[in-house]
Motif scaffolding. Structure first.
Motif, PDB file in Angstrom:
ATOM      1  N   THR A 210       0.862  -1.187   0.000  1.00 39.95           N
ATOM      2  CA  THR A 210       0.000   0.000   0.000  1.00 39.95           C
ATOM      3  C   THR A 210       0.903   1.243   0.000  1.00 39.95           C
TER       4      THR A 210
ATOM      5  N   ARG B 295      -3.180  -6.926  -6.715  1.00 42.39           N
ATOM      6  CA  ARG B 295      -4.102  -6.147  -7.531  1.00 42.39           C
ATOM      7  C   ARG B 295      -4.459  -4.801  -6.905  1.00 42.39           C
ATOM      8  N   THR B 296      -4.607  -4.752  -5.575  1.00 39.47           N
ATOM      9  CA  THR B 296      -5.047  -3.505  -4.927  1.00 39.47           C
ATOM     10  C   THR B 296      -4.058  -2.977  -3.890  1.00 39.47           C
ATOM     11  N   GLU B 297      -3.084  -3.795  -3.462  1.00 40.54           N
ATOM     12  CA  GLU B 297      -2.184  -3.372  -2.391  1.00 40.54           C
ATOM     13  C   GLU B 297      -0.719  -3.314  -2.840  1.00 40.54           C
TER      14      GLU B 297
END
Length: 658
Positions: free
Chosen positions: A558, A588-590
């Motif tokens: 992140t 994918r998101t972090e």
């Protein structure tokens, strides 16, 4: 003040002879058509002829490019065609590689002449260096430098570097940058040792090799080099030429008047007090039953008491085993039972770990006594170091060393090393190595280790521990060298950061390189002249620098930066982990999740979940092994023993976790 090739005792030059020879070579090269636009390129081991050539380049005012001797055919095939017109100098060893490169029909190298520095070679390929000396004998240049030089813009030297991106580049250093570096080095060294006899181990194809070559000449020293580098050559030169410094590490040569305790400035000893204290401790240990067969084992931070103990061991003639202060319970549990009878010395910080080890009922340590170097400890467990000093006060050994010592076979010190296999092992260092160097009350304290931080792009030192006046603490790269500015910046915003806050290290000053050959350096140097080093670190309140990681190796979870090195060191404290490499896997998101590739020690069946939990229990939330643990049989490493992170990045390049 000669230059000496320690491998060929007949090869040496006084400074006057060096200059005469350089003049001869310079005039001969001009006769052979060398111009301001040509490069002098060397690919050779250190030797007297090599040093003559370096100074000939200065007299001429042309650029020199010394290629490190570890290069091979591929590196030369890639580099030489990019350099333009040049004169190539090599030696017998490296000519084998040069011959292969010159034999490639599709390799276009603009070489005006190729010269053999030492020995004989084929006349159809090489000019002999002796021919150049003969052609220019007795001649001098009409002006020095022969070609006009602009110190600000003209390039004195080019050197290979991986830069801040890891891609090999040719670093271009101006005359001004190089002179600024020499000035700093001379200022720090010129008043320390007299007479100075220095041994050059680093190759002339490195920035360190180049500035040593100049520094010790300019401060009136004798410069010893090795055309055939070996441990035997270095050791023999200690006796043959009375070597005082080796590869930049000082050997016993001059008085250090005081030992300063870095943590307690009120603690200091003169050399006389050091010897008296060591005598007291030595006699007290004899009274307590210490024998020739016993080890003195230390597990403590650096302190004055620790140094007294080291010299007490020398006076006694017993073996000392200093365990590095980064060890923990696991390491001590493994090591101490294997050492036989010993006396164990620790301090307040490390006694917590020692207490845990001593509490294990199944650990059998043959300790005759356990001593607290500083402060107070439990009297049922520890003897106070102050007690030893009191028991031996004003007493002296009847002879030194007390126990008979065979310098060839008796062991002075044992140390932990990972060796060439990466597996920690004890290194035996015989007393012979110690006794080959002069040891006396006047010369026993200058063997202080120096640490430095720098890069070829900054020619090369930015921080150096000698500037701290012995105020060294573990992990510190020292304080700023002269002619240097440094700042720590936020890796995301670029804003400057205060003390004890980690960020990217940036440096600026007159030693900064001009740029890379045929490569844009705008990503490395900002508009204000700051070099982005690619290293992560911080400075403390006393302006000491600490290096902690590399930006390109950091894992980003992140908005958090995660150091793979930190996680690797922590995982290695688990008893089942033999080797480990930590890498970031794309998420994918972090951004990235950390993953550990682990080699288990034989006999252990630890699971991946157990190791993940071990990390989660002890480190910060951002550092959890969210991508898990993978057990493997082999961890690829670079040629200098570091984890090959490129391999692991390629391994996970196509992974995208949800």
């Amino acid at each position: 003040m000669p230059y000496i090739d320690a491998c060929l005792e007949s090869k040496w030059l006084t400074v006057g002879e060096l200059i005469v020879s350089a003049q001869a070579v310079a005039t001969a090269l001009l006769d052979r058509g060398l111009t301001k636009q040509d490069l002098i390129v060397t690919f050779a081991n250190n030797c007297v002829e090599h040093s003559v050539l370096v100074f000939a380049a200065i007299l001429l005012g042309v650029t020199i490019y010394p290629i490190g001797p570890v290069a091979n055919v591929h590196e030369l095939k890639t580099l030489l065609p990019t350099l333009g017109p040049l004169a190539l100098f090599t030696d017998r060893d490296k000519s084998v590689i040069v011959d292969k490169v010159l034999a490639y029909p599709d390799i276009k190298i603009q070489s005006k002449l190729t010269v053999m520095l030492d020995g004989l070679a084929r006349e159809d390929t090489y000019v002999q260096f002796s021919e150049l000396l003969a052609e220019g004998k007795g001649r001098e240049l009409s002006q020095i430098p022969h070609f006009p030089v602009n110190p600000e813009t003209d390039i004195y030297i080019m050197l290979q570097s991986s830069g801040t991106t890891g891609v090999p580049k040719s670093v271009r250093l101006s005359h001004r940058a190089f002179v600024a570096n020499i000035y700093c080095n001379i200022y720090d060294r010129s008043h320390h040792l007299n007479p100075l006899i220095f041994s050059e181990i680093t190759p002339f194809g490195s920035i360190s090799g180049q500035f040593y070559l100049y520094t010790y000449l300019l401060i009136g020293g004798t410069f010893v080099m090795y055309s055939r580098m070996s441990e035997e050559a270095v050791l023999s030169s200690v006796n043959n030429v009375k070597l005082i410094m080796c590869g930049g590490a000082a050997l016993p040569a001059e008085v250090s008047q005081k030992l300063i305790d870095a943590c307690l400035e009120s603690k200091w000893l003169t050399v006389g007090e050091l010897i008296a204290s060591a005598q007291a401790v030595a006699t007290a240990l004899l009274d307590r039953g210490l024998t020739k067969q016993d080890l003195i084992v230390t597990f403590a931070n650096n302190c004055v008491e620790h140094s007294v103990l080291v010299f007490a061991a020398i006076l006694l003639g017993v073996t000392i085993y200093p365990i590095g202060p980064v060890a923990n319970v696991h390491e001590l549990k493994t090591l101490l039972p294997t050492l036989g009878p010993l006396a164990l010395f620790t301090d307040r910080d490390k006694s917590i770990i020692v207490d845990k080890v001593l509490a294990y009922p199944d650990i059998k340590i043959q300790s005759k006594l356990t001593v607290m170097l500083d402060g107070l400890g439990r009297k049922d467990t520890y003897v106070q170091f102050s007690e030893l000093l009191a028991e031996g006060k004003d007493r002296e050994l009847s002879k030194i060393p007390h126990f008979s010592v065979d310098p060839e076979t008796d062991i002075y010190i044992m140390l932990q090393s990972s060796g060439t296999t990466g597996v920690p092992k004890s290194v035996l260092d015989s007393v012979a190595r110690k006794h080959r160097f002069r040891m006396s009350e006047e010369a026993v304290l200058s063997s202080v280790n120096k640490y430095a931080y720098g890069m070829t792009e900054y020619a090369p030192i930015t921080h150096f521990t000698s500037a701290e006046r012995w105020n060294f603490i573990p992990g510190s790269a020292g304080q700023l060298s002269r002619n240097t500015e440094v700042k720590i910046v936020d890796t995301n915003t670029g804003n400057s950061l205060p003390a004890n806050t980690e960020g990217q290290i940036c440096v600026r000053g007159p030693k900064l390189f001009t740029g890379y050959l045929n490569v844009d350096a705008t990503d490395d140097i900002d508009s204000e002249g700051w070099l982005r080093t690619g290293d992560i670190g911080h400075y403390d309140e006393r302006h000491r620098l600490f290096i902690t990681d590399r930006i390109k190796e950091l894992i980003k979870w992140t908005t958090y930066q995660v150091s793979p090195t930190e996680l690797e060191l922590f995982l290695q404290t688990h008893p089942s982990v033999a080797e480990v490499a930590v890498i970031g896997v794309s998420h994918r998101t972090e951004t990235q999740w950390p993953r550990a590739y682990v080699i288990r020690r034989p006999g252990y069946t630890t699971t991946a979940q157990e190791l993940c939990q071990y990390v989660s229990d002890s480190v910060g939330f951002s550092k959890r092994l969210r991508a898990g643990v993978v057990f493997i049989d082999h961890i690829p490493r670079t040629n200098i023993g570091k984890v090959d992170r490129k391999y692991f990045k390629q391994l996970v390049a196509n992974e995208l976790l949800d």
